[in-house]
Design a protein around this motif. Structure first.
Motif, PDB file in Angstrom:
ATOM      1  N   PRO A   4       0.783  -1.232   0.000  1.00 36.86           N
ATOM      2  CA  PRO A   4       0.000   0.000   0.000  1.00 36.86           C
ATOM      3  C   PRO A   4       0.819   1.289   0.000  1.00 36.86           C
ATOM      4  CG  PRO A   4       0.009  -0.955   2.194  1.00 36.86           C
ATOM      5  CD  PRO A   4       0.785  -1.891   1.316  1.00 36.86           C
TER       6      PRO A   4
ATOM      7  N   HIS B  79      -6.802   1.201  -1.640  1.00 33.03           N
ATOM      8  CA  HIS B  79      -6.416   0.620  -0.351  1.00 33.03           C
ATOM      9  C   HIS B  79      -7.487  -0.358   0.138  1.00 33.03           C
ATOM     10  CE1 HIS B  79      -2.866   2.990   0.099  1.00 33.03           C
ATOM     11  NE2 HIS B  79      -3.463   4.133   0.410  1.00 33.03           N
TER      12      HIS B  79
ATOM     13  N   ALA C 181      -3.666  -1.930   5.255  1.00 31.34           N
ATOM     14  CA  ALA C 181      -4.228  -1.328   4.045  1.00 31.34           C
ATOM     15  C   ALA C 181      -5.550  -0.637   4.341  1.00 31.34           C
ATOM     16  CB  ALA C 181      -4.417  -2.404   2.980  1.00 31.34           C
TER      17      ALA C 181
END
Length: 476
Positions: free
Chosen positions: A181, A223, A242
């Motif tokens: 991420p 995300h 994330a």
């Protein structure tokens, strides 16, 4: 690193240091000492822990510092499930002979087992710093740092591990998940390397596909999708990271909030506040209610789980997965006829999906419901449709057991275990069949295997623990 040991540990260490000073100039082991060691070995082999410990300690008092005696005492304590004693002997041995990488790892495991995971991690970190060629310590340390969501330290440890073991696919995979991420280019490189391992190729490919969403989606959505993908892989800490980044980008993100609650539940923390916030933000989102139902099912509140799943079904009535969750909740609540109807609904909604047949068969077998008036036929149908599933064979074997066909029960459960020797449900039912056949030792082994696989808190682990108690054993 400063050590803070229990008072008992300090006392034992001082006593043993005194013994060392008094005996430092003794000649090699006498025959009497050798005899005590042999007596300790014989007692340990016979399962007499107290006698073995007494013999070893007597040898220690007369022989002075002898690492092999300490090692015997540590092993004896571990085999007798006395981790505190094992720790004390290990501390003493390390005081007298120094800490090796293996001893640090052994102590870290003992600390972790007793719930002192932070001390274990600190010990391993110190060991890794002193012994940078110890990949095993680095792997253990990285796992603990990941579980604690300590991302900077985890990244540092994984990078050190890869420098030592460039072909460690799991380390590449974990570092790829960690960076996914925040550094897509580096993450892709690590994941591509991890994908060279056939066992990790599928998961790595799924994460790489999720990374592709960053090119044309807002950060919060990318995300979120990455977090959902990682949750689907069971990578709970990475998924949490994330999802937290998704919420940092946009706090009004009910999907990220709901999945955050779900992954926190899976790690033993309370995800309810996040789930309730998600439902409040999106009261018409069936996924939020579905995940809320999972929370209550995990917590053992089957009525609350049923109500959450029912709300999800009301919002998405054509989803067979929700129908299955309703059915499972009704099964746990004892409403078997209603549960059977909902399993039928799932099959009718998606007749080409094999898993619904497998789950329906497991329901009829586990509940022993209407086996003589249609239930057994549905289980046999599932075996024909999904012959490679250990669950279908386990269902048929257990149904055969309940209807008195013990030979077929043994045959089908053997087939289930041939497909998956680690399948806890099959192993538990196989234990019951062995018990019926008079193989008490085999049954005990089967029940203990289940406990080793899944613990004693829920499901077949709990049933296996009860079976052992009924047979006069305790799980170990």
């Amino acid at each position: 690193m400063t050590d803070h040991f229990p008072t008992l540990a300090v006392s034992l260490r001082l006593i043993l240091v005194t013994v060392l000073l008094l005996t430092a100039n003794l000649a090699p082991l006498s025959r009497r000492v050798t005899g005590w060691i042999e007596a300790g070995d014989q007692a340990a082999g016979a399962g007499d822990t107290a006698a073995a410990q007494a013999a070893y300690e007597r040898a220690l008092r007369h022989a002075g510092f002898t690492p092999t005696i300490y090692e015997r005492l540590i092993r004896l304590s571990l085999e007798a499930h006395q981790p505190e004693n094992a720790r004390l002997y290990l501390y003493a041995l390390a005081d007298l002979d120094g800490w090796t990488a293996d001893r640090r790892i052994q102590l870290a495991a003992l600390l972790d087992e007793s719930g002192q995971d932070e001390q274990a991690a600190a010990l391993l970190y110190a060991g890794a710093s002193d012994a940078p060629t110890d990949p095993a310590a680095l792997r253990t340390l990285a796992g603990q740092q990941i579980a604690r969501l300590d991302w900077p330290q985890a990244q540092h440890t994984l990078e050190r591990l890869i420098a030592l073991e460039p072909q460690d696919a799991r380390a590449h995979y974990q570092l790829g998940l960690l960076l996914a991420p925040v550094d897509r280019v580096q993450a892709e490189a690590y994941l591509l390397q991890a994908g060279q391992d056939p066992a990790l190729a599928g998961p790595a490919e799924r994460v790489l596909a999720a990374l592709g969403t960053y090119a044309d989606h807002p950060a919060t959505d990318a995300h979120t999708f990455l977090g959902m993908t990682l949750a689907g892989l069971g990578e709970w800490p990475f998924a949490e990271r994330a999802l937290l980044l998704a919420l940092a980008a946009n706090s009004v993100n009910p999907a990220a909030r709901a999945y955050l609650g779900f992954v926190r539940d899976q790690q033993g923390r309370d995800g309810l506040p996040d789930l309730e916030a998600a439902v409040e933000m999106a009261p018409n989102d069936p996924v939020a209610y579905y995940l809320l139902g999972q929370h209550w099912a995990l917590a053992g509140d089957d009525r609350a789980a049923y109500e959450a799943f029912a709300q999800a079904v009301a919002l998405d009535p054509d989803n067979p997965a929700l129908a299955v969750e309703i059915a499972a909740s009704l099964h746990r609540l004892g409403s078997l006829a209603e549960a059977a109807e909902w399993y039928d609904v799932a099959v009718e909604l998606d007749p080409d999906e094999p898993s619904w047949y497998v789950l329906r068969a497991a329901f009829y077998a586990d509940a022993g419901f209407m086996l003589d008036v249609g239930g057994l036929a549905l289980i046999e149908e599932a075996v024909q449709l999904v012959p490679a599933s250990p669950d279908t064979h386990a269902s048929l074997g257990w149904a055969a057991y309940q209807t008195g066909d013990y030979a077929r029960a043994y045959e089908e459960l053997s087939a289930a275990l041939a497909l998956d020797p680690h399948h806890a449900r099959s192993r538990y039912y196989f234990g019951a069949v062995l018990e019926q056949r008079g193989d008490r030792d085999g049954a005990v082994d089967a029940y203990q295997f289940v406990i080793d696989q899944v613990g004693t808190e829920r499901g077949f682990g709990r049933l296996a623990a009860r079976a052992l108690e009924r047979l006069g054993y305790s799980s170990f």
